[in-house]
Design an enzyme around this catalytic site. Sequence first.
Site, short mmCIF file in Angstrom:
data_model
loop_
_atom_site.label_atom_id
_atom_site.label_comp_id
_atom_site.label_asym_id
_atom_site.label_seq_id
_atom_site.Cartn_x
_atom_site.Cartn_y
_atom_site.Cartn_z
N GLY A 34 0.76 -1.24 0.02
CA GLY A 34 -0.06 -0.06 -0.06
C GLY A 34 0.99 1.31 0.10
N HIS A 35 1.81 1.43 1.08
CA HIS A 35 2.73 2.34 1.00
C HIS A 35 3.58 2.64 -0.47
CE1 HIS A 35 2.66 1.21 5.47
NE2 HIS A 35 2.51 2.69 5.54
N GLN A 59 -0.17 10.36 18.39
CA GLN A 59 -1.51 9.84 17.49
C GLN A 59 -1.90 8.63 18.16
OE1 GLN A 59 0.26 9.77 13.42
NE2 GLN A 59 -0.93 7.80 13.31
N GLY A 145 -3.49 7.44 1.53
CA GLY A 145 -4.04 5.94 1.11
C GLY A 145 -5.43 6.14 1.46
N ASP A 148 -7.28 4.90 4.86
CA ASP A 148 -7.80 5.69 6.34
C ASP A 148 -8.40 6.76 5.40
OD1 ASP A 148 -6.10 4.38 8.31
OD2 ASP A 148 -4.50 4.58 6.86
N GLN A 151 -8.99 10.02 7.68
CA GLN A 151 -7.54 10.83 7.77
C GLN A 151 -7.40 11.62 6.53
OE1 GLN A 151 -3.77 9.08 9.59
NE2 GLN A 151 -3.42 8.85 7.33
N VAL A 174 -4.85 -0.99 -1.45
CA VAL A 174 -4.49 -2.12 -1.90
C VAL A 174 -4.78 -3.33 -1.01
CG1 VAL A 174 -2.39 -3.22 -2.51
CG2 VAL A 174 -2.47 -0.70 -2.76
N LEU A 182 -4.52 -3.93 3.13
CA LEU A 182 -3.31 -3.92 3.39
C LEU A 182 -3.09 -3.03 4.68
CD1 LEU A 182 -0.74 -4.48 0.58
CD2 LEU A 182 -2.10 -6.17 2.02
N ARG A 185 -0.88 -3.02 10.70
CA ARG A 185 -1.18 -3.83 11.86
C ARG A 185 -1.58 -5.18 11.34
NH1 ARG A 185 -2.89 1.78 13.53
NH2 ARG A 185 -2.21 2.03 15.48
O1 PAF Z 1 -1.22 7.06 7.96
C1 PAF Z 1 -0.03 6.89 8.71
O2 PAF Z 1 0.65 6.08 8.66
C2 PAF Z 1 -0.01 8.17 9.64
O3 PAF Z 1 -1.18 8.69 10.45
C3 PAF Z 1 0.74 9.31 9.28
C4 PAF Z 1 -0.13 10.04 8.01
C5 PAF Z 1 2.18 9.15 8.47
C6 PAF Z 1 0.96 10.41 10.35
O4 PAF Z 1 1.75 9.87 11.33
#
Ligand code: PAF
Length: 283
Positions: A34-35, A59, A145, A148, A151, A174, A182, A185
């Site tokens: 995904g990243h 967070q 992505g 989230d 977010q 993804v 994906l 976690r």
């Molecule tokens: O989605 C994430 O991995 C995190 O929330 C982020 C955007 C990198 C902020 O720490």
Amino acid sequence: MQVTDDIAKVRKIRNRSSKLTWGFVPTMGALHAGHLSLVKAAKKENDKVAVSIFVNPTQFGPNEDFAKYPRTLEADIALLKELEVDLVWMPTKETIYPTGYETYVQVEELGSTLEGASRPGFFKGVATVVTKLFNVIEPTRAYFGQKDAQQARLIEKMVCDLNFDLEIQIMPIVREENGLALSSRNKYLTREQKEQASALYAGLKIAEQRFLEGERSVEILHALIVAHLDKDYFKIDYIKIVDSETFEEIEIIKKKAYIVLAVYLGSVRLIDNFLLNPSTFME
Ligand code: PAF
């Protein structure tokens, strides 16, 4: 590829090529496909690409998984090198939150529902760290992505509200072959739980099918998903159908809406979502 934890060095690299466009992918590491899809999109659309790796303590709630969050730095760096990323910034906690730090960013309404309600402080931590990352990297475009979804929308809103001069690109989820979205976690899941987790996407697809056939009632679509999840495995945190911009609950789907869900499978909290677009009709 330059790898550094130093703000001054990041700024120097960024300034040196200030006429070039920079794509930026903020991450907490434990990189997965995904990243990498975000990095690939950033590479396609920009001259240079920067990735940050920072497990952001603000967070995480006091009873959440900050300490055990997967950290796979060496493998992450190798993956980013393979993709020919230009800059990896891995700030320390002290760089981002030095002693005496006391400034936070909050997106009030959007940040207080769903994930914001279930995880108090989560979006305040995200908005704050992303603001700081943007201020140092000064990207042309930043990539998030759809996994989230709330977010991603919150960052879009923040960028608009605070007049950041950059574009937010939201890239598709993804999934594993069985439909599981994906996530870093997913490492917490056993093989058996990974199989059980495929029911989430299957439930979303059942609702999508009824939606494509013309069903617009949130109550009916919601009931279909709930009925699909075996209560012996899943503990539902929330399953909601919400407006795709405000994330407010709706009753009838008249414009783009997200089905968003968060469930516990054992002690692992999973989130997923699906975008429903009323302008899509079945052939
Ligand atoms: O989605 C994430 O991995 C995190 O929330 C982020 C955007 C990198 C902020 O720490």
